[in-house]
Design an enzyme around this catalytic site. Structure first.
Site, PDB file in Angstrom:
ATOM      1  N   CYS A  13       0.821  -1.268  -0.101  1.00 58.88           N
ATOM      2  CA  CYS A  13       0.133   0.136  -0.191  1.00 58.88           C
ATOM      3  C   CYS A  13       0.828   1.217   0.083  1.00 58.88           C
ATOM      4  O   CYS A  13       0.365   2.188  -0.060  1.00 58.88           O
ATOM      5  CB  CYS A  13      -0.890   0.110   1.307  1.00 58.88           C
ATOM      6  N   ASP A  15       2.665   2.209   2.570  1.00 58.98           N
ATOM      7  CA  ASP A  15       3.207   3.000   3.892  1.00 58.98           C
ATOM      8  C   ASP A  15       3.488   2.091   4.759  1.00 58.98           C
ATOM      9  O   ASP A  15       2.848   1.053   5.164  1.00 58.98           O
ATOM     10  CB  ASP A  15       1.725   3.641   4.122  1.00 58.98           C
ATOM     11  N   CYS A  39       3.715   8.542   2.419  1.00 60.51           N
ATOM     12  CA  CYS A  39       3.340  10.122   1.757  1.00 60.51           C
ATOM     13  C   CYS A  39       3.812  11.156   3.094  1.00 60.51           C
ATOM     14  O   CYS A  39       4.064  10.582   4.112  1.00 60.51           O
ATOM     15  CB  CYS A  39       1.796  10.194   1.625  1.00 60.51           C
ATOM     16  N   CYS A  82      -3.669   7.941   7.743  1.00 62.98           N
ATOM     17  CA  CYS A  82      -2.119   8.200   7.972  1.00 62.98           C
ATOM     18  C   CYS A  82      -2.019   8.434   9.304  1.00 62.98           C
ATOM     19  O   CYS A  82      -1.051   7.656  10.390  1.00 62.98           O
ATOM     20  CB  CYS A  82      -1.573   9.411   7.231  1.00 62.98           C
TER      21      CYS A  82
END
Lengths: 122, 187
Positions: A13, A15, A39, A82
Site C-alpha cells: 500500500c 506505507d 506520503c 495516516c
C-alpha cells in the site's frame, strides 16, 4: 528490553511505519524514533507521534488518538488513515515492549525454577 | 465430497443473488458473461467453493482491539474483489445521490472519480471512500468516526471493519441520518 518496536502498514500500500520507544527504569518513555516510508502525511504523523510519547507512561501514550494527530496536523479527510497508522504504531510499540518485559520476567522465574530443581535432584 | 457440495448449495443462492443487480448496473455485455459463467464450468464453482471453505477456516479471527494484520493466505482474488467493491461503491453513489435530492444541506456534493468516492456535506464534513486493492479493503474516511478499513465478510455478505465489527452500509446509514436529519436506506 527497555525498547519497544512497532512496525505497521503494508508495503504494497506504500506505507510502512516503524516506531521505537525507549523506556527508563520507572516506566517513562525517554526517547522515541521513527522511520517511515510513505506520503508526507504519514511521515508527519509519525513525527508527531514520537514528539508526543516522550516523557509519558504506557497508560498515557495509549490515550493518544488518531483524531488528535489528524487535528494537530490539519490532515485532509483522505489522509486520516495516516494518523490511524501512527496510532497503530504507538500501540504496536507498547505491545512489543510489554512482551519483552514479560519475556524477561518469565525467563528469570524459569532460571530460578530450574536451579531449584537441580538442587533437589542432586 | 458430500459436505463440500452441501456447502456449495448453501452459497449458491447468494452468488446468484448478486448477479441480477450487477447486470443492471453494468449493462448487457457483462450480463451475458455472467450468465455464461453461472451455467458453465462446474469446476469454477469448485474453485470458489474451496476458497470459501478455506476462508471461513482462517479469517474468523475478528480482533476487536490492537492493530489488525492482514492475513494474506485468505485474501480475495483480485478480480472478485474489484467486482464486489465496484458494485458496492456504485451502489452507494446511486443511493446517496438520490438522498442528496431529499435533504437540504448546503454544499452537498457527491463525486466518483479516479476510483475515489467523495461525499461533501458542506460544513458537516467530507466522506472519502476508496478501494485499497493490495489488501482487498475499502477504506473510508468519515468526519464522524474517522478512518476505517472494511474487509469483505462472506458469511455476513457485507463489508466489515474488523476492529469495531461495524458494517459499512449500516455505519453510513447511521452517520448520515445523524448528520443530515433524514433516514437513508443503503442496503
Amino acid at each position: 528490553p527497555n525498547v519497544g518496536t512497532g512496525l505497521v502498514g503494508a508495503p504494497q500500500c506504500g506505507d510502512v511505519m516503524k516506531l521505537q520507544v525507549k523506556f527508563d527504569g520507572s516506566g517513562q518513555i525517554i526517547d522515541a524514533k521513527f522511520k517511515t516510508f510513505g506520503c508526507g502525511s504519514a511521515i508527519a504523523a509519525s513525527s508527531v507521534a514520537t514528539e508526543w510519547v516522550k516523557g509519558k507512561s504506557v497508560e498515557e501514550v495509549l490515550t493518544i488518538k488518531n483524531s488528535q494527530i489528524a487535528k494537530h496536523l490539519s490532515l485532509p479527510p483522505v489522509k486520516l488513515h495516516c494518523s490511524m497508522l501512527a496510532e497503530d504504531a504507538i500501540k504496536a510499540a507498547i505491545k512489543n515492549y510489554k512482551e519483552k518485559q514479560d519475556k524477561a520476567n518469565g525467563e528469570t522465574v524459569e532460571t530460578i525454577d530450574s536451579t531449584y530443581l537441580h538442587g533437589i535432584g542432586s | 465430497m458430500a459436505t463440500a457440495s452441501r456447502f456449495l448449495l448453501r452459497k449458491l443462492p447468494r452468488f446468484l443473488k448478486l448477479s441480477p443487480t450487477l447486470l443492471r448496473s453494468n449493462g448487457v455485455r457483462v450480463s451475458s458473461n455472467l450468465i455464461q459463467d453461472s451455467i458453465e464450468p462446474l469446476d469454477s464453482f469448485w474453485r470458489i467453493g474451496s476458497r470459501i471453505r478455506h476462508d471461513s477456516l482462517t479469517t474468523r479471527s475478528f480482533s476487536s482491539q490492537g492493530p489488525a494484520s492482514v492475513d494474506y493466505s485468505s485474501v480475495l482474488q483480485e478480480e472478485e474483489f474489484h467486482k464486489l467493491a465496484n458494485f458496492t461503491i456504485n451502489h452507494l453513489l446511486e443511493k446517496i445521490e438520490d438522498y442528496g435530492d431529499n435533504v437540504q444541506i448546503d454544499g452537498f456534493d457527491i463525486d466518483y472519480g479516479n476510483e475515489v468516492l467523495t461525499l461533501k456535506l458542506g460544513s458537516l464534513g467530507t466522506y472519502v471512500l476508496n478501494k485499497q486493492t493490495p489488501n482487498r479493503q475499502i477504506w473510508m474516511s468519515s468526519p464522524v468516526s474517522g478512518p476505517s478499513r472494511f474487509d469483505w465478510d462472506r458469511d455476513a455478505n457485507a463489508w466489515i471493519y474488523r476492529r469495531t465489527e461495524a458494517k459499512l452500509h449500516k455505519l453510513l446509514e447511521e452517520e448520515l441520518e445523524n448528520l443530515c436529519g433524514e433516514p437513508i436506506q443503503l442496503s
